[in-house]
Scaffold this motif. Sequence first.
Motif, short mmCIF file in Angstrom:
data_model
loop_
_atom_site.label_atom_id
_atom_site.label_comp_id
_atom_site.label_asym_id
_atom_site.label_seq_id
_atom_site.Cartn_x
_atom_site.Cartn_y
_atom_site.Cartn_z
N ASN A 646 90.44 8.67 -19.01
CA ASN A 646 90.49 8.40 -17.92
C ASN A 646 88.85 8.24 -18.49
N MET A 647 89.03 7.07 -17.28
CA MET A 647 86.83 7.43 -17.36
C MET A 647 86.17 8.44 -16.82
N GLY A 648 85.98 9.50 -16.43
CA GLY A 648 86.16 11.00 -15.67
C GLY A 648 85.63 12.14 -17.36
N GLU A 649 86.92 10.94 -18.35
CA GLU A 649 86.73 12.43 -19.25
C GLU A 649 85.94 11.89 -20.70
N ASP A 650 85.96 10.37 -20.29
CA ASP A 650 85.03 9.83 -21.54
C ASP A 650 83.24 10.46 -21.28
N TRP A 651 83.24 10.04 -19.31
CA TRP A 651 81.94 10.59 -19.11
C TRP A 651 81.53 12.10 -19.21
N ILE A 652 82.52 12.80 -19.32
CA ILE A 652 81.85 14.06 -19.46
C ILE A 652 81.70 14.16 -20.59
N CYS A 653 82.40 13.82 -21.48
CA CYS A 653 82.52 14.18 -23.54
C CYS A 653 80.82 13.45 -23.72
N ARG A 654 80.42 12.18 -22.99
CA ARG A 654 78.77 11.34 -23.52
C ARG A 654 78.17 12.47 -22.69
N GLU A 655 78.16 13.28 -21.53
CA GLU A 655 77.34 14.17 -20.88
C GLU A 655 77.03 15.47 -21.92
N LEU A 656 77.74 15.37 -21.94
CA LEU A 656 78.01 16.83 -22.98
C LEU A 656 77.10 16.61 -24.65
N ASP A 657 77.55 15.38 -24.88
CA ASP A 657 77.24 15.18 -26.52
C ASP A 657 75.44 15.32 -25.88
N THR A 658 74.88 14.72 -24.90
CA THR A 658 73.51 14.12 -24.91
C THR A 658 73.33 16.21 -24.45
N CYS A 659 73.80 16.97 -24.02
CA CYS A 659 73.62 17.93 -23.52
C CYS A 659 73.03 18.73 -25.11
N LEU A 660 73.96 18.64 -25.86
CA LEU A 660 73.98 19.47 -27.09
C LEU A 660 72.53 18.85 -27.89
N VAL A 661 72.59 17.22 -27.61
CA VAL A 661 71.25 16.85 -28.44
C VAL A 661 70.15 17.95 -28.07
N GLN A 662 70.15 17.16 -26.14
CA GLN A 662 68.27 18.17 -26.14
C GLN A 662 68.87 19.58 -25.68
N ILE A 663 69.49 20.10 -25.85
CA ILE A 663 69.11 21.91 -26.78
C ILE A 663 68.63 21.59 -28.36
N GLU A 664 69.46 20.92 -28.81
CA GLU A 664 68.77 20.74 -30.26
C GLU A 664 67.13 20.61 -30.27
N ASN A 665 67.22 19.24 -30.03
CA ASN A 665 66.16 19.48 -29.86
C ASN A 665 64.74 20.64 -28.76
N ASP A 666 65.53 21.19 -28.00
CA ASP A 666 64.76 21.83 -27.37
C ASP A 666 64.37 23.54 -28.15
N MET A 667 65.19 23.93 -28.75
CA MET A 667 65.41 24.70 -29.66
C MET A 667 63.85 24.70 -30.75
N ILE A 747 83.44 12.62 -29.13
CA ILE A 747 83.78 10.98 -29.11
C ILE A 747 84.44 10.85 -28.12
N TYR A 748 83.92 9.31 -27.12
CA TYR A 748 84.15 8.62 -25.98
C TYR A 748 84.14 6.87 -25.76
N ASP A 749 84.99 6.37 -24.66
CA ASP A 749 84.46 5.75 -24.92
C ASP A 749 83.74 5.39 -23.69
N PRO A 750 82.17 4.66 -24.19
CA PRO A 750 80.69 4.13 -23.71
C PRO A 750 80.99 3.34 -22.55
N ILE A 751 81.22 2.87 -23.10
CA ILE A 751 82.26 1.35 -21.40
C ILE A 751 83.01 2.19 -20.44
N SER A 752 83.27 2.95 -20.40
CA SER A 752 84.16 3.98 -19.34
C SER A 752 83.08 5.04 -19.19
N ALA A 753 82.63 5.87 -19.99
CA ALA A 753 81.73 6.37 -19.39
C ALA A 753 80.65 6.06 -18.24
#
Length: 899
Positions: A646-667, A747-753
Amino acid sequence: MKFASSYEPNQYEADIYAAWETSGAFEPTVPTIPIDNNADGKDDRKGLCYSIVMPPPNANGNLHIGHGLTIALEDSLTRYNRLKGKSTWYIPGADHAGFETWVVYERALEAQGHTRFEFDRDELYARVWDFVAMQRGNMELQLRALGASCSWKDLTFTLDENVIDRVYTTFEKMWNDGLIYRGEKLVNFCPKHQTAFADIEVEHKDEPGTLWEIAYDDIIVSTTRPETLFGDVAIAVNPEDERYRDLIGKHVHLPLTDREIEIIADEHADPAYGTGAVKITPAHDFDDFEVGERHNLPRIQVIAEDGTMINVPEKYLGLTAKECRKQVLKDLKDQGFLKGEKNITHSVAHCYKCGTVLEPTLKEQWFIDVKKLAATAIKHLENNEIKFHPANKQKVLINYLENLKDWNISRQIPWGIAIPMFKKADESATDEPDWIFDRRTNLKTIEKSGVKYVRDEDTFDTWFSSSHWPIVCTDWSEENPTPYYPLNVMETGADILFAWVARMIMVGLYVTDEVPFKEVYLHGLVLDEHGKKMSKSKGNVINPMDLVAKYGSDAFRLGILRGRSAGMNQAFSENSVIAGRNLCNKLWNISRLIQNVIDENTKGSENVLSRGISDNGSLRSEEPRNDGRDEASRERSIPLPYYTNNMGEDWICRELDTCLVQIENDMKTYRFAEAIETLYQTIWDKYADWFLETQKIYRNTPLLKKTLETILIALHPFAPFVTEAIWQNLSWTEGFIITEKWPEKLIYDPISAENFESLITIVSEVRTTLQSLPGTNNAKKYGLLYDNDSLVEDNLLLIKALTKVPEINALNGAPRGLRIALANHELYLDVPEKVVNEYKDALTEKILSVGRELDALNQRMLNPNYVQKAPEHLVKETKDAIKEKEALIDRLKAQLSLI
RNA sequence: GGGGAUUUAGCUCAGCUGGCUAGAGCGUACGAUUCACAUUCGUAAGGUCAUAGGUUCAAGCCCUAUAAUCCCCACCA
């Protein structure tokens, strides 16, 4: 039930650390010893290795708050890179802390009624060694409590044999290269500690003083130190100074003596200061020393190292400098030489340890000629071979090196590395050199070519040996360069940029031809909560160990890194540690919830809960997703298969991905505070407050497992203990989190997210409206009505749970109740007429505020330059926003007109 | 004298390459809450981005000046 209702760090930390240590997780996986290289001489392992050294804490001391910050920074880097798959080598150290330790020891010695002069150097050295050994170990325990994941078997002590060896090798090379010289120069000498210091160790303080004017025949000089007049060898006036031009070259009578001295011309004399004429005392003043060099003047020492007068008329002989000043002033006055007296403020050099006023003293010392070393360092710095954080320190360092004076490396304290130089004892052997280099410093005398030589009693400045730190810690050598040198990063305090970093660069380049580290991260001072420097006398010192004991190691680490950026002196308070503690507890409870779900699921009948109750009837994916990890790579890690329903699940995957990218840049850019901020918000505001709430209705156990692992690993560098404690308590995880792999993207469905964002907006707006209605407990009172809205219709259960409204129904007929202020959704709170009326004012205000926003947007579009010059996507966004606001205002106005 | 920084909410700080209504933690106010968590949840109030000019379609961010605070180096006979 393994999970208690709150996280108790004390129950886990010590055990976890011990388990890590015995598992070998702290040690690098790629050998540190050199292996055969390729034909091209390049070591292919370099890219796999990550090395960092610990600035060695005092071996017999306790850690202070600055060490706490140091470890938090360095260990986060280490753990992050370890998770990223690098062979990490975090090398711990212990400092003999030459002067510091010596001061402590001498105090202890004096307390027992002894003095250093009762023992010879070797005896003293042995005694301090025992003293340190007795006290040692505390700081190592404290490093463990802070979670430092360093390779203990490689701990380097600054007096280890390989360190001394390397230092001697460098010294010998410098000696042979002519970079070392023995010179009689003025040095900063502490009469209390009986040792000289380098310029950098001196503390200048502004103090009130007196400027006396003394007549030397026709000329009146200004001085703050009348007692040194017996050491005067000239009087200097500025060549441009009209008043004295005619006197240049004349001789005047030195008061209280029968000596005559010459009046010379030198730029050093400032016509505007005092009388414009200055007495020259090369043996007791740095400037005068230089004047003396320029004019080839003799040096007359009148104050001995013990602070008493020598080479003076009998009357003054043996007086202390202080007594002598009094007597000289009295005599000058009596004899009419004293012409004036002025109160001034001037800066005075002090011993940084005991505060005693330092006496510039003529002394034979070993110096390093730094010109070439500094020039080479500058060349490499200007070549940007070292990246600095903060960046401006690169310029500051170059500026320092450009003005660097020769480096006094002799110290007259026994606790340190003996200088490997021997002086010829036999004057008659005229063909032999006066000084020779020899490593046998365990001997007091040696013989060479039949000539007897006596060991120099001095020891090295500790900065000379510690400037080898990256070399000796990584065990670099000419024959066997290691892939761990140069270090990936040198992390240390900004306050020792000159004393240490600059010298490591100079020596590193001199010895290895390479810069010793690729990046430098400098941290500032940790100030108290009001931004004041911590000090014992102010009583505002915070002991890191107290905070660790009270809130846990992770809480301390999160707290001290929060709100901190490179190079800045910043305040610190317990509150930020409490915030860190709360995050740890939150994470603990998140894990507890998820483990409960997993437990129920395994117990209960097949998958009823995990598939969840679908009221949207649109389960999309039944096929588990593979996250792309190489299945053969590790045993445990058949990657957790997961899928999104469902979309909540797609959304959290998207948010976690964003978070990981940010941490990688910050480090990558050393923005620790921001990495933590991102994690804090992702874990708390997104994962717990939204995603987990949706999972109370739709349970997707594979995804719960997968996402929990992701946030645990991502937080591990900063909060190692709680993440490991959870990892060990979870039913499905294996091994240690410390040696896990950094998570792959989900991996997630961006529209659903994106749809879930709309749902968040709906829920938030309903909550806001409910809060602003009169009365309490509104959420329980009023239902929600919707019209022709598939997003709402498909998510009735979810919206009900998140808003806590008792029921949600289709409108079926004319709008009634209170319209929710959303442009794209027909949603009404089913409230009675009376309540709607009471909401009128709030509604009017809402219309006005949206109107103001709309005006601002319209204003922007009216500007032809904006439409023309701004990027297209911005203009489009503005247009869309205008449409949306207009629609919203229309709807709100319609509502208002109904009231 | 030379160099480096800082100034954003009550406090401590983010704000990257100029771009949506300037953010966070703590604190404050109001409300909620029986089973993941009161170390909780929800909502809100709170900003002249030090000051004055300038550049730009657009400035917290760039430029100039000013003020306040702090640090380092050198010097102070």
